[in-house]
Design an enzyme around this catalytic site. Sequence first.
Site, PDB file in Angstrom:
ATOM      1  N   TYR A  36       0.872  -1.174   0.000  1.00  0.00           N
ATOM      2  CA  TYR A  36       0.000   0.000   0.000  1.00  0.00           C
ATOM      3  C   TYR A  36       0.902   1.214   0.000  1.00  0.00           C
ATOM      4  O   TYR A  36       1.797   1.312   0.844  1.00  0.00           O
ATOM      5  CB  TYR A  36      -0.894   0.012   1.255  1.00  0.00           C
ATOM      6  CG  TYR A  36      -2.305  -0.394   0.937  1.00  0.00           C
ATOM      7  CD1 TYR A  36      -3.032   0.280  -0.033  1.00  0.00           C
ATOM      8  CD2 TYR A  36      -2.913  -1.453   1.612  1.00  0.00           C
ATOM      9  CE1 TYR A  36      -4.326  -0.093  -0.329  1.00  0.00           C
ATOM     10  CE2 TYR A  36      -4.208  -1.831   1.309  1.00  0.00           C
ATOM     11  CZ  TYR A  36      -4.913  -1.146   0.336  1.00  0.00           C
ATOM     12  OH  TYR A  36      -6.193  -1.505   0.031  1.00  0.00           O
TER      13      TYR A  36
ATOM     14  N   GLU B 224      -0.217   4.797  -0.584  1.00  0.00           N
ATOM     15  CA  GLU B 224      -0.976   6.036  -0.827  1.00  0.00           C
ATOM     16  C   GLU B 224      -0.055   7.241  -0.766  1.00  0.00           C
ATOM     17  O   GLU B 224       0.770   7.357   0.147  1.00  0.00           O
ATOM     18  CB  GLU B 224      -2.078   6.214   0.220  1.00  0.00           C
ATOM     19  CG  GLU B 224      -3.277   5.327  -0.007  1.00  0.00           C
ATOM     20  CD  GLU B 224      -3.224   4.060   0.809  1.00  0.00           C
ATOM     21  OE1 GLU B 224      -2.088   3.610   1.134  1.00  0.00           O
ATOM     22  OE2 GLU B 224      -4.295   3.519   1.120  1.00  0.00           O
TER      23      GLU B 224
ATOM     24  N   ASP C  48      -6.969  12.184 -25.630  1.00  0.00           N
ATOM     25  CA  ASP C  48      -7.051  10.805 -25.127  1.00  0.00           C
ATOM     26  C   ASP C  48      -6.386   9.929 -26.180  1.00  0.00           C
ATOM     27  O   ASP C  48      -6.981   9.607 -27.206  1.00  0.00           O
ATOM     28  CB  ASP C  48      -8.514  10.426 -24.918  1.00  0.00           C
ATOM     29  CG  ASP C  48      -8.661   8.965 -24.477  1.00  0.00           C
ATOM     30  OD1 ASP C  48      -7.677   8.210 -24.571  1.00  0.00           O
ATOM     31  OD2 ASP C  48      -9.773   8.588 -24.068  1.00  0.00           O
TER      32      ASP C  48
ATOM     33  N   THR D 178      -4.155   4.710 -22.000  1.00  0.00           N
ATOM     34  CA  THR D 178      -3.948   3.427 -21.338  1.00  0.00           C
ATOM     35  C   THR D 178      -2.524   3.006 -21.662  1.00  0.00           C
ATOM     36  O   THR D 178      -1.884   3.580 -22.551  1.00  0.00           O
ATOM     37  CB  THR D 178      -4.923   2.343 -21.857  1.00  0.00           C
ATOM     38  OG1 THR D 178      -4.869   2.342 -23.283  1.00  0.00           O
ATOM     39  CG2 THR D 178      -6.344   2.615 -21.398  1.00  0.00           C
TER      40      THR D 178
ATOM     41  N   LYS E 150      -2.403  -0.878 -24.932  1.00  0.00           N
ATOM     42  CA  LYS E 150      -2.840  -1.103 -26.321  1.00  0.00           C
ATOM     43  C   LYS E 150      -1.583  -1.120 -27.217  1.00  0.00           C
ATOM     44  O   LYS E 150      -0.769  -2.021 -27.085  1.00  0.00           O
ATOM     45  CB  LYS E 150      -3.856  -0.028 -26.718  1.00  0.00           C
ATOM     46  CG  LYS E 150      -5.141  -0.086 -25.861  1.00  0.00           C
ATOM     47  CD  LYS E 150      -6.175   0.882 -26.347  1.00  0.00           C
ATOM     48  CE  LYS E 150      -7.493   0.733 -25.613  1.00  0.00           C
ATOM     49  NZ  LYS E 150      -7.561   1.473 -24.342  1.00  0.00           N
TER      50      LYS E 150
ATOM     51  N   ARG F 227      -2.182  -3.658 -18.281  1.00  0.00           N
ATOM     52  CA  ARG F 227      -3.436  -2.894 -18.276  1.00  0.00           C
ATOM     53  C   ARG F 227      -3.292  -1.792 -17.241  1.00  0.00           C
ATOM     54  O   ARG F 227      -3.007  -2.049 -16.081  1.00  0.00           O
ATOM     55  CB  ARG F 227      -4.607  -3.785 -17.915  1.00  0.00           C
ATOM     56  CG  ARG F 227      -4.834  -4.893 -18.925  1.00  0.00           C
ATOM     57  CD  ARG F 227      -6.184  -5.506 -18.714  1.00  0.00           C
ATOM     58  NE  ARG F 227      -7.190  -4.541 -19.078  1.00  0.00           N
ATOM     59  CZ  ARG F 227      -7.791  -4.506 -20.267  1.00  0.00           C
ATOM     60  NH1 ARG F 227      -7.459  -5.371 -21.197  1.00  0.00           N
ATOM     61  NH2 ARG F 227      -8.707  -3.605 -20.532  1.00  0.00           N
TER      62      ARG F 227
HETATM   63  N1  DSN Z   1     -12.287  -1.060 -24.777  1.00  0.00           N
HETATM   64  C1  DSN Z   1     -11.268  -0.246 -25.384  1.00  0.00           C
HETATM   65  C2  DSN Z   1     -11.200  -0.472 -26.850  1.00  0.00           C
HETATM   66  O1  DSN Z   1     -11.339  -1.615 -27.238  1.00  0.00           O
HETATM   67  O2  DSN Z   1     -10.974   0.445 -27.626  1.00  0.00           O
HETATM   68  C3  DSN Z   1     -11.379   1.190 -25.079  1.00  0.00           C
HETATM   69  O3  DSN Z   1     -11.550   1.393 -23.719  1.00  0.00           O
END
Ligand code: DSN
Length: 406
Positions: free
Chosen positions: A54, A56, A201, A228, A231, A237
């Site tokens: 933890y 914080e 984004d 994120t 990807k 993740r």
């Molecule tokens: N679920 C993601 C996507 O497949 O683009 C976006 O959050």
Amino acid sequence: MMYKHFVVKDDTEVDELIKAEAKRQAEDIQLIPSENYVSDDVRAALASPFTNRYSEGYPGKRYYGGQKYTDQLEQLAIDRAKKLFRADHANVQPHSGAPANEAVYSAWLEPGDTVLAMDLSHGGHLTHGAPVTRSARLYNFVRYGVKDLETAEIDYDELRRLALEHKPKLIIAGFSAYPGELDYEKFAEIGNEVGALLMADMAHIAGLIAGGVAKNPLDYGFHVMTTTTHKTLRGPRGGLILTKGMVSNPLKTVEKTIENIPTLIDRTVFPGMQGGPHMNTIAAKAVAFHEALQPEFADYAKQVVENARALTEELQKGGLKLIGGGTKNHLILADVYGSFGIDGKEAQEWLEKEGIIVNANSIPDDTLPPFRPSGIRLGTPAMTTRGATVDDMIAIARKVIEVLRG
Ligand code: DSN
């Protein structure tokens, strides 16, 4: 690409499911554009004892003891993220992309404030104000979209008109199903004209930005970039928020001004929205940023885009209509209903039976409902990690067409 198996030795039920999923991932042709295959180093970091902590707070300012190594680790992740994206400040704690976006909204907006963002069916993300979301109840989202299906160009005149009419406090550039490249200069010009905070984004294309094959919005006057890490960036993740500008004195009350945005965001992520950061995920983010800083990652990013172009060309030859007539990034949005008279869900299911994994997706101004939309979305990041070349993508495209026509 079969992963080395980390055995879950006293729970065979879970162990069997892990093995089965690993086999499926190794055998299926994985074309979901938001997924990828992380390295064994990223997996090792995820499975590390940092999961027990933890922590914080932020490096040097924690609420619990024993933070010698978590502080060093988080600072390393921050420094690498800043270097990778040419940012002044990075917050590596958001658990994923949706909380990262929510944190920016909460840091900057008051309930009822107006946000200008891309419509979900035109390629925007759920968190960009889709009516079913919590943020859509809190804030007033006004939506912009593309001019037409053929070019899929953003209607910048309409965007400016909407900005002048609604005076948004925040303008979001970014998408989860858009095959084009955004004109960040144009966004910045419009945002500055109305005094809005500019947020990009970049969840889908963060790896392409890191690899130098897509523009970095922070170079074009954007104040905030969210993403994120899993990807095209090929990490665990997780979420990440990058900003221009530095954190001010953390003890002082700060006004909601653009220069205070790094401080406002840090305070909103913790203690505003999240508790303890997931330090094992932050370890894995640090590893992924290190990997993305290597020259080989630029080759990977370039190949992702080349593979996507090869895939589009062959799909089009097979009679599949693509939104925007192709792609400038890693993803493709195809109108299967307009091409072959089947909906996206049917297409997804038929392809899955043949070991090809895609997702059904709405197309701009779709006449079919979201669960059975007109389109499918395909992309190349995962197969490129597995070593797929342009020739492989041509073969995959032919198989996709054969299944859809069949
Ligand atoms: N679920 C993601 C996507 O497949 O683009 C976006 O959050």
